[in-house]
Design a protein around this motif. Structure first.
Motif, mmCIF file in Angstrom:
data_model
loop_
_atom_site.group_PDB
_atom_site.id
_atom_site.type_symbol
_atom_site.label_atom_id
_atom_site.label_comp_id
_atom_site.label_asym_id
_atom_site.label_seq_id
_atom_site.Cartn_x
_atom_site.Cartn_y
_atom_site.Cartn_z
ATOM 1 N N ALA A 111 -0.402 -7.293 -0.385
ATOM 2 C CA ALA A 111 0.318 -8.194 0.782
ATOM 3 C C ALA A 111 0.419 -7.959 2.057
ATOM 4 N N TRP A 112 0.392 -6.543 2.481
ATOM 5 C CA TRP A 112 0.591 -6.083 3.690
ATOM 6 C C TRP A 112 -0.729 -6.194 4.448
ATOM 7 N N ALA A 113 -2.081 -6.027 3.554
ATOM 8 C CA ALA A 113 -3.151 -6.098 4.061
ATOM 9 C C ALA A 113 -3.535 -7.498 4.227
ATOM 10 N N ALA A 114 -3.203 -8.404 3.379
ATOM 11 C CA ALA A 114 -3.426 -9.788 3.588
ATOM 12 C C ALA A 114 -2.764 -10.235 5.128
ATOM 13 N N GLY A 115 -1.687 -9.918 5.233
ATOM 14 C CA GLY A 115 -1.188 -9.956 6.693
ATOM 15 C C GLY A 115 -1.801 -9.703 7.791
ATOM 16 N N GLU A 159 -7.278 2.232 12.099
ATOM 17 C CA GLU A 159 -6.043 2.861 12.937
ATOM 18 C C GLU A 159 -5.046 2.101 11.881
ATOM 19 N N CYS A 160 -5.032 1.201 11.273
ATOM 20 C CA CYS A 160 -3.979 0.443 10.711
ATOM 21 C C CYS A 160 -3.489 1.052 9.245
ATOM 22 N N LEU A 161 -4.174 2.176 8.906
ATOM 23 C CA LEU A 161 -3.791 2.772 7.644
ATOM 24 C C LEU A 161 -2.465 3.725 7.759
ATOM 25 N N ARG A 162 -2.196 3.774 8.956
ATOM 26 C CA ARG A 162 -0.867 4.469 9.142
ATOM 27 C C ARG A 162 0.280 3.765 8.523
ATOM 28 N N ALA A 163 0.281 2.468 8.195
ATOM 29 C CA ALA A 163 1.052 1.714 7.761
ATOM 30 C C ALA A 163 1.128 1.824 6.128
ATOM 31 N N VAL A 164 0.245 2.428 5.650
ATOM 32 C CA VAL A 164 0.270 2.462 4.103
ATOM 33 C C VAL A 164 1.364 3.105 3.478
ATOM 34 N N ALA A 166 -0.005 -5.434 15.193
ATOM 35 C CA ALA A 166 0.171 -4.173 15.120
ATOM 36 C C ALA A 166 0.451 -3.714 13.329
ATOM 37 N N PRO A 167 -0.068 -2.425 13.256
ATOM 38 C CA PRO A 167 -0.057 -2.105 11.737
ATOM 39 C C PRO A 167 0.962 -2.680 10.949
ATOM 40 N N LEU A 168 2.244 -2.330 11.535
ATOM 41 C CA LEU A 168 3.127 -2.507 10.420
ATOM 42 C C LEU A 168 3.597 -3.967 10.488
ATOM 43 N N ALA A 169 3.235 -4.870 11.256
ATOM 44 C CA ALA A 169 3.896 -6.136 11.770
ATOM 45 C C ALA A 169 3.985 -7.128 10.278
ATOM 46 N N PRO A 170 3.245 -6.953 9.396
ATOM 47 C CA PRO A 170 3.477 -7.911 8.200
ATOM 48 C C PRO A 170 4.748 -7.064 7.239
ATOM 49 N N VAL A 171 5.111 -6.288 7.468
ATOM 50 C CA VAL A 171 6.242 -5.600 6.632
ATOM 51 C C VAL A 171 7.264 -5.237 7.737
ATOM 52 N N LEU A 172 7.297 -5.072 8.669
ATOM 53 C CA LEU A 172 8.233 -4.403 9.701
ATOM 54 C C LEU A 172 9.680 -4.924 9.628
ATOM 55 N N GLU A 173 9.854 -6.273 9.387
ATOM 56 C CA GLU A 173 11.147 -6.762 9.038
ATOM 57 C C GLU A 173 11.972 -6.233 7.915
#
Length: 281
Positions: free
Chosen positions: A201-205, A73-78, A213-220
């Motif tokens: 880097a996103w996946a490590a987060g 379900e997190c792949l939507r952030a790729v 949430a899926p986008l959390a590591p890169v959202l800002e």
């Protein structure tokens, strides 16, 4: 460059129907994370929603196999992580102020308005549920205008991407990156490496916080890269219908755009539901 990163060399083809199709075939056959195929020309390239992506020489057409090892379900952030990687590559080549337009376009803002440098299409290659995240792959396809082609251009007026009118094209060599078209394989490798770094880097987060949430590591950073955030936009469906006009407030942790409507209230839209067009102030 591929040897330094430990990634396989980018496979460069003179022509193919679609680099995404080529990469999907390789993903199904077990191609590793970071495997990539590029083509100087595509004959059946496509964008989001099945739209045609006209692909003559003059553009970079690249697809990367990504195996981030996160929950399905997190792949939507790729696409978001890949988009930030694409910006990194554009800047490394010298492009001036490239931005992202929700959900998947790479753009620049010039004196005559918004112009499109490229687009991103992510398609999933899902394994058996029993295999978990390790069996899933995402193929990230990216088309970037390197140099202005002869004739009608890379993206003709007939290709509208669900918008009332198409965005005019921009080209990297006209945006402060004259070396972009000099070595095709090097440019493809640069974009591949930048996309993989950002996805890693996103996946490590997410591995650090499985409840995020899926986008959390890169959202800002994603929000800060977006063109039109805080401005007035039109929301347009894939059929070309305007479903709202208002202020582009934010993007949430699942990738949905949130608009404050001109008549009051808010509208939340998933990327598959609409695209946004910034309006001139």
């Amino acid at each position: 460059m591929a040897r330094r990163t430990g990634l396989p060399a980018v496979e460069v083809l003179d022509a193919c129907e679609s680099t995404n199709d080529e990469a999907l075939r390789r993903a199904r056959a077990g191609a590793p994370h970071g495997a990539a195929v590029a083509a100087v020309r595509q004959t059946l390239g496509r964008g989001r929603r099945g739209h045609v992506w006209v692909s003559p020489p003059g553009g970079l057409y690249l697809s990367v196999v990504l195996r981030p090892g996160v929950a399905r379900e997190c792949l939507r952030a790729v696409p978001v992580a890949a988009g930030l990687g694409a910006l990194d590559a554009c800047r490394a080549l010298g492009a001036k102020a490239p931005r992202l337009k929700w959900p998947n376009d790479i753009v620049v803002l010039g004196p005559d308005g918004v112009r499109k440098l490229g687009g991103i299409l992510v398609e999933l290659c899902l394994g058996q549920r029993s295999a978990g995240a390790a069996g899933d792959a995402a193929v990230c396809g990216i088309g970037v205008n390197l140099t202005r082609p002869r004739g009608d251009g890379i993206r003709p007026k007939a290709v509208r991407d669900g918008m009332p009118a198409p965005l005019p094209a921009a080209y990297l060599d006209e945006c402060g990156a004259p070396a972009a078209a000099g070595d095709y394989a090097a440019a493809a490798t640069l974009f591949r490496d930048a996309i993989v770094r950002r996805v890693d880097a996103w996946a490590a987060g997410l591995w650090k916080d499985a409840s995020a949430a899926p986008l959390a590591p890169v959202l800002e950073e994603y929000r800060s890269s977006l063109l039109g955030l805080g401005g007035t936009v039109l929301a347009v469906t894939p059929e070309g219908t305007v479903v709202g006009q208002g202020t582009f407030l934010s993007v949430d942790g699942t990738g949905r755009a949130v608009l404050a409507l001109a008549g009051g209230g808010t509208l939340s839209l998933a990327p598959e539901q609409a695209s946004l067009r910034p309006l001139a102030r």
